[in-house]
Design a protein around this motif. Structure first.
Motif, PDB file in Angstrom:
ATOM      1  N   PRO A  20       0.793  -1.231   0.000  1.00  0.00           N
ATOM      2  CA  PRO A  20       0.000   0.000   0.000  1.00  0.00           C
ATOM      3  C   PRO A  20       0.826   1.281   0.000  1.00  0.00           C
ATOM      4  CG  PRO A  20      -0.943  -1.592   1.519  1.00  0.00           C
ATOM      5  CD  PRO A  20       0.365  -2.163   1.066  1.00  0.00           C
ATOM      6  N   GLU A  21       1.887   1.347   0.812  1.00  0.00           N
ATOM      7  CA  GLU A  21       2.656   2.597   0.884  1.00  0.00           C
ATOM      8  C   GLU A  21       3.354   2.882  -0.433  1.00  0.00           C
ATOM      9  OE1 GLU A  21       6.166   4.664   3.599  1.00  0.00           O
ATOM     10  OE2 GLU A  21       4.780   3.229   4.500  1.00  0.00           O
ATOM     11  N   GLN A  22       3.977   1.855  -1.027  1.00  0.00           N
ATOM     12  CA  GLN A  22       4.628   2.062  -2.325  1.00  0.00           C
ATOM     13  C   GLN A  22       3.602   2.416  -3.400  1.00  0.00           C
ATOM     14  OE1 GLN A  22       5.771  -0.430  -0.231  1.00  0.00           O
ATOM     15  NE2 GLN A  22       7.651   0.715   0.172  1.00  0.00           N
ATOM     16  N   TRP A  23       2.421   1.807  -3.283  1.00  0.00           N
ATOM     17  CA  TRP A  23       1.341   2.106  -4.237  1.00  0.00           C
ATOM     18  C   TRP A  23       0.945   3.575  -4.161  1.00  0.00           C
ATOM     19  CZ3 TRP A  23      -4.122   2.749  -2.909  1.00  0.00           C
ATOM     20  CH2 TRP A  23      -4.977   2.789  -4.033  1.00  0.00           C
ATOM     21  N   LEU A  28      13.364  10.595   2.126  1.00  0.00           N
ATOM     22  CA  LEU A  28      12.323   9.743   2.695  1.00  0.00           C
ATOM     23  C   LEU A  28      12.825   8.374   3.142  1.00  0.00           C
ATOM     24  CD1 LEU A  28       9.391  10.612   0.268  1.00  0.00           C
ATOM     25  CD2 LEU A  28       9.892  11.554   2.524  1.00  0.00           C
ATOM     26  N   GLY A  29      14.044   8.015   2.761  1.00  0.00           N
ATOM     27  CA  GLY A  29      14.640   6.798   3.278  1.00  0.00           C
ATOM     28  C   GLY A  29      14.220   5.506   2.613  1.00  0.00           C
ATOM     29  N   LEU A  30      13.681   5.576   1.387  1.00  0.00           N
ATOM     30  CA  LEU A  30      13.336   4.348   0.678  1.00  0.00           C
ATOM     31  C   LEU A  30      14.597   3.663   0.175  1.00  0.00           C
ATOM     32  CD1 LEU A  30      10.541   5.817   0.714  1.00  0.00           C
ATOM     33  CD2 LEU A  30      10.118   4.811  -1.534  1.00  0.00           C
ATOM     34  N   SER A  31      14.501   2.369  -0.011  1.00  0.00           N
ATOM     35  CA  SER A  31      15.620   1.631  -0.594  1.00  0.00           C
ATOM     36  C   SER A  31      15.639   1.862  -2.104  1.00  0.00           C
ATOM     37  CB  SER A  31      15.470   0.137  -0.307  1.00  0.00           C
ATOM     38  OG  SER A  31      14.355  -0.391  -1.028  1.00  0.00           O
ATOM     39  N   LEU A  32      16.721   1.458  -2.745  1.00  0.00           N
ATOM     40  CA  LEU A  32      16.804   1.585  -4.200  1.00  0.00           C
ATOM     41  C   LEU A  32      15.699   0.781  -4.873  1.00  0.00           C
ATOM     42  CD1 LEU A  32      20.660   1.420  -4.818  1.00  0.00           C
ATOM     43  CD2 LEU A  32      19.160   3.362  -5.277  1.00  0.00           C
ATOM     44  N   GLN A  33      15.433  -0.432  -4.371  1.00  0.00           N
ATOM     45  CA  GLN A  33      14.405  -1.269  -4.972  1.00  0.00           C
ATOM     46  C   GLN A  33      13.019  -0.643  -4.800  1.00  0.00           C
ATOM     47  OE1 GLN A  33      15.066  -3.985  -6.888  1.00  0.00           O
ATOM     48  NE2 GLN A  33      12.904  -3.732  -7.418  1.00  0.00           N
ATOM     49  N   GLU A  34      12.748  -0.096  -3.616  1.00  0.00           N
ATOM     50  CA  GLU A  34      11.463   0.570  -3.386  1.00  0.00           C
ATOM     51  C   GLU A  34      11.317   1.795  -4.276  1.00  0.00           C
ATOM     52  OE1 GLU A  34      10.677  -0.513   1.333  1.00  0.00           O
ATOM     53  OE2 GLU A  34      11.973   1.177   0.771  1.00  0.00           O
ATOM     54  N   THR A  35      12.424   2.503  -4.492  1.00  0.00           N
ATOM     55  CA  THR A  35      12.404   3.676  -5.373  1.00  0.00           C
ATOM     56  C   THR A  35      12.081   3.273  -6.798  1.00  0.00           C
ATOM     57  OG1 THR A  35      13.975   4.854  -3.956  1.00  0.00           O
ATOM     58  CG2 THR A  35      13.788   5.613  -6.232  1.00  0.00           C
ATOM     59  N   CYS A  36      12.633   2.171  -7.243  1.00  0.00           N
ATOM     60  CA  CYS A  36      12.321   1.650  -8.583  1.00  0.00           C
ATOM     61  C   CYS A  36      10.833   1.332  -8.703  1.00  0.00           C
ATOM     62  CB  CYS A  36      13.147   0.403  -8.886  1.00  0.00           C
ATOM     63  SG  CYS A  36      14.915   0.703  -9.082  1.00  0.00           S
ATOM     64  N   GLU A  37      10.264   0.755  -7.646  1.00  0.00           N
ATOM     65  CA  GLU A  37       8.843   0.418  -7.664  1.00  0.00           C
ATOM     66  C   GLU A  37       7.982   1.675  -7.769  1.00  0.00           C
ATOM     67  OE1 GLU A  37       7.749  -2.005  -4.359  1.00  0.00           O
ATOM     68  OE2 GLU A  37       9.317  -3.493  -4.726  1.00  0.00           O
ATOM     69  N   VAL A  38       8.397   2.746  -7.091  1.00  0.00           N
ATOM     70  CA  VAL A  38       7.627   3.985  -7.110  1.00  0.00           C
ATOM     71  C   VAL A  38       7.722   4.674  -8.470  1.00  0.00           C
ATOM     72  CG1 VAL A  38       7.526   6.341  -6.188  1.00  0.00           C
ATOM     73  CG2 VAL A  38       7.742   4.395  -4.624  1.00  0.00           C
ATOM     74  N   THR A  39       8.927   4.773  -9.009  1.00  0.00           N
ATOM     75  CA  THR A  39       9.129   5.559 -10.231  1.00  0.00           C
ATOM     76  C   THR A  39       8.958   4.747 -11.511  1.00  0.00           C
ATOM     77  OG1 THR A  39      11.524   5.104 -10.277  1.00  0.00           O
ATOM     78  CG2 THR A  39      10.767   7.022  -9.005  1.00  0.00           C
ATOM     79  N   ALA A  82      14.072  13.153 -12.914  1.00  0.00           N
ATOM     80  CA  ALA A  82      14.535  11.819 -12.524  1.00  0.00           C
ATOM     81  C   ALA A  82      15.519  11.899 -11.357  1.00  0.00           C
ATOM     82  CB  ALA A  82      15.190  11.126 -13.725  1.00  0.00           C
ATOM     83  N   GLN A  83      16.453  12.862 -11.421  1.00  0.00           N
ATOM     84  CA  GLN A  83      17.398  13.050 -10.316  1.00  0.00           C
ATOM     85  C   GLN A  83      16.664  13.477  -9.054  1.00  0.00           C
ATOM     86  OE1 GLN A  83      20.007  16.021 -11.896  1.00  0.00           O
ATOM     87  NE2 GLN A  83      20.967  14.651 -13.396  1.00  0.00           N
ATOM     88  N   ARG A  84      15.742  14.399  -9.217  1.00  0.00           N
ATOM     89  CA  ARG A  84      14.974  14.932  -8.094  1.00  0.00           C
ATOM     90  C   ARG A  84      14.241  13.811  -7.368  1.00  0.00           C
ATOM     91  NH1 ARG A  84      10.873  18.823 -10.481  1.00  0.00           N
ATOM     92  NH2 ARG A  84      12.717  19.306 -11.718  1.00  0.00           N
ATOM     93  N   SER A  85      13.539  12.987  -8.146  1.00  0.00           N
ATOM     94  CA  SER A  85      12.750  11.911  -7.566  1.00  0.00           C
ATOM     95  C   SER A  85      13.634  10.915  -6.826  1.00  0.00           C
ATOM     96  CB  SER A  85      11.961  11.210  -8.672  1.00  0.00           C
ATOM     97  OG  SER A  85      11.131  10.214  -8.131  1.00  0.00           O
ATOM     98  N   ALA A  86      14.754  10.525  -7.431  1.00  0.00           N
ATOM     99  CA  ALA A  86      15.640   9.540  -6.808  1.00  0.00           C
ATOM    100  C   ALA A  86      16.226  10.062  -5.505  1.00  0.00           C
ATOM    101  CB  ALA A  86      16.756   9.156  -7.777  1.00  0.00           C
ATOM    102  N   VAL A  87      16.702  11.303  -5.505  1.00  0.00           N
ATOM    103  CA  VAL A  87      17.310  11.872  -4.300  1.00  0.00           C
ATOM    104  C   VAL A  87      16.273  12.025  -3.188  1.00  0.00           C
ATOM    105  CG1 VAL A  87      18.408  13.924  -3.325  1.00  0.00           C
ATOM    106  CG2 VAL A  87      19.184  13.033  -5.523  1.00  0.00           C
ATOM    107  N   ILE A  88      15.073  12.493  -3.524  1.00  0.00           N
ATOM    108  CA  ILE A  88      14.040  12.689  -2.505  1.00  0.00           C
ATOM    109  C   ILE A  88      13.639  11.354  -1.888  1.00  0.00           C
ATOM    110  CG2 ILE A  88      11.704  13.504  -2.040  1.00  0.00           C
ATOM    111  CD1 ILE A  88      12.094  15.361  -4.537  1.00  0.00           C
ATOM    112  N   LEU A  89      13.374  10.373  -2.733  1.00  0.00           N
ATOM    113  CA  LEU A  89      12.899   9.087  -2.230  1.00  0.00           C
ATOM    114  C   LEU A  89      13.952   8.374  -1.392  1.00  0.00           C
ATOM    115  CD1 LEU A  89      10.955   7.862  -5.388  1.00  0.00           C
ATOM    116  CD2 LEU A  89       9.955   8.544  -3.198  1.00  0.00           C
ATOM    117  N   VAL A  90      15.207   8.406  -1.832  1.00  0.00           N
ATOM    118  CA  VAL A  90      16.259   7.681  -1.116  1.00  0.00           C
ATOM    119  C   VAL A  90      16.813   8.490   0.050  1.00  0.00           C
ATOM    120  CG1 VAL A  90      18.563   6.656  -1.322  1.00  0.00           C
ATOM    121  CG2 VAL A  90      16.886   6.317  -3.149  1.00  0.00           C
ATOM    122  N   ASP A  91      17.222   9.745  -0.198  1.00  0.00           N
ATOM    123  CA  ASP A  91      17.945  10.504   0.816  1.00  0.00           C
ATOM    124  C   ASP A  91      17.044  11.301   1.756  1.00  0.00           C
ATOM    125  OD1 ASP A  91      20.339   9.559  -0.061  1.00  0.00           O
ATOM    126  OD2 ASP A  91      20.868  11.310  -1.250  1.00  0.00           O
TER     127      ASP A  91
END
Length: 298
Positions: A60-63, A131-142, A120-129
């Motif tokens: 649900p959260e990733q969704w 909000l603390g998502l993992s790389l795999q979770e970030t891939c699922e979101v984007t 793309a850079q913005r989204s990756a940095v925000i999600l990982v650095d």
């Protein structure tokens, strides 16, 4: 229970709990706390509609973040801010550098700094650095590949480090004289608790959006909004800017005049046609770039 695996009440509670976190992402994607709230509201509407349509949801959260991500992308396209996407060439072996230094830098970066990154850079940095998502979770979101996500994260971090060494542009925006006259009249009446005078300023079909609380339509419903302020003593209004827009700042005189919220007012001639009050959305205050008008400084 729907095909989502949880009921609508649970989804509603999740949306309430995640709203500050969703806003943190959306505001940085849009470069504005105000526009970030617009994206969050769109996310809520789309999530509820998808649920009612029988959406299958495993995480649900990733969704929800996926919906917020898509809403932010739509917002950026509508605003014609879309920048060129980075390529994946030779980036598959980049190491994940999620060190605390990168996280502190991203968390402290201004919304304007994020707007200098590609989406793309913005989204990756925000999600990982941020909000603390993992790389795999970030891939699922984007929906991006792992290689593209690593590339975006690496280049985004590099850009933020370079920008951190540059001085912030602190030029004070200026109020249009007519806008200032109207806003000062509204603020003066409010601070004097002359709510009959305030009501004379608003249009019959005024729209009041108490963000994260209620929406009121028309002068009669708006009276409830003014009545609530009349019963409270923990506020005083002053002029300022929020994300570069003219705004009314809500200060708390019981807490060293701390800005606890802000109000945006739209006019048609001399009448107020829309009020957006962010008093009950403290997460917007945290993310917003707030500047008091010099003569209004405490």
């Amino acid at each position: 229970m729907s095909s989502a695996g949880f009921d609508r009440a649970e989804l509603g509670a999740m949306l309430v709990g995640l709203r500050p976190k969703l806003h943190r992402y959306a505001a940085r994607m849009a470069g504005s706390a105000i526009e970030g709230e617009d994206i969050v509201q769109e996310t809520v509407v789309k999530a509820l509609a998808a649920y009612d349509g029988g959406a299958l949801v495993e995480r649900p959260e990733q969704w929800l973040f996926r919906i917020a991500h898509n809403a932010a992308q739509d917002h950026l396209r509508r605003s014609q801010r879309e920048r060129s996407r980075i390529t994946e060439a030779d980036m598959t072996m980049i190491e994940d550098l999620s060190a605390s230094a990168e996280r502190r830098l991203a968390a402290a970066a201004s919304l304007r700094s994020f707007m200098r990154l590609t989406p793309a850079q913005r989204s990756a940095v925000i999600l990982v650095d941020v909000l603390g998502l993992s790389l795999q979770e970030t891939c699922e979101v984007t929906g991006a590949t792992l290689a593209a996500t690593k590339a975006a994260l690496h280049r985004g971090r590099t850009e933020l480090k370079a920008m951190a060494a540059l001085p912030e542009d602190m030029a004070m925006p200026k109020l249009d004289p007519e806008e200032e006259r109207r806003l000062r009249r509204y603020v003066d009446l409010f601070n004097a608790r002359d709510f009959d005078g305030v009501r004379r300023l608003i249009a019959e079909d005024v729209q009041v959006d108490v963000v994260n609380r209620a929406r009121l339509n028309g002068k009669k419903e708006a009276s409830t909004y003014f009545g609530n302020y009349d019963r409270l003593g923990d506020w005083a209004l002053s002029l300022g800017f929020v994300d570069g827009q003219p705004a009314i700042l809500i200060r708390d005189p019981q807490a060293d005049d701390t800005v606890r919220g802000f109000v945006l007012v739209d006019w048609c001639g001399e009448e107020v046609v829309r009020i957006r009050d962010f008093r009950h959305a403290p997460y917007c205050v945290v993310d917003a770039d707030i500047l008091p008008v010099p003569s209004e400084r405490a």
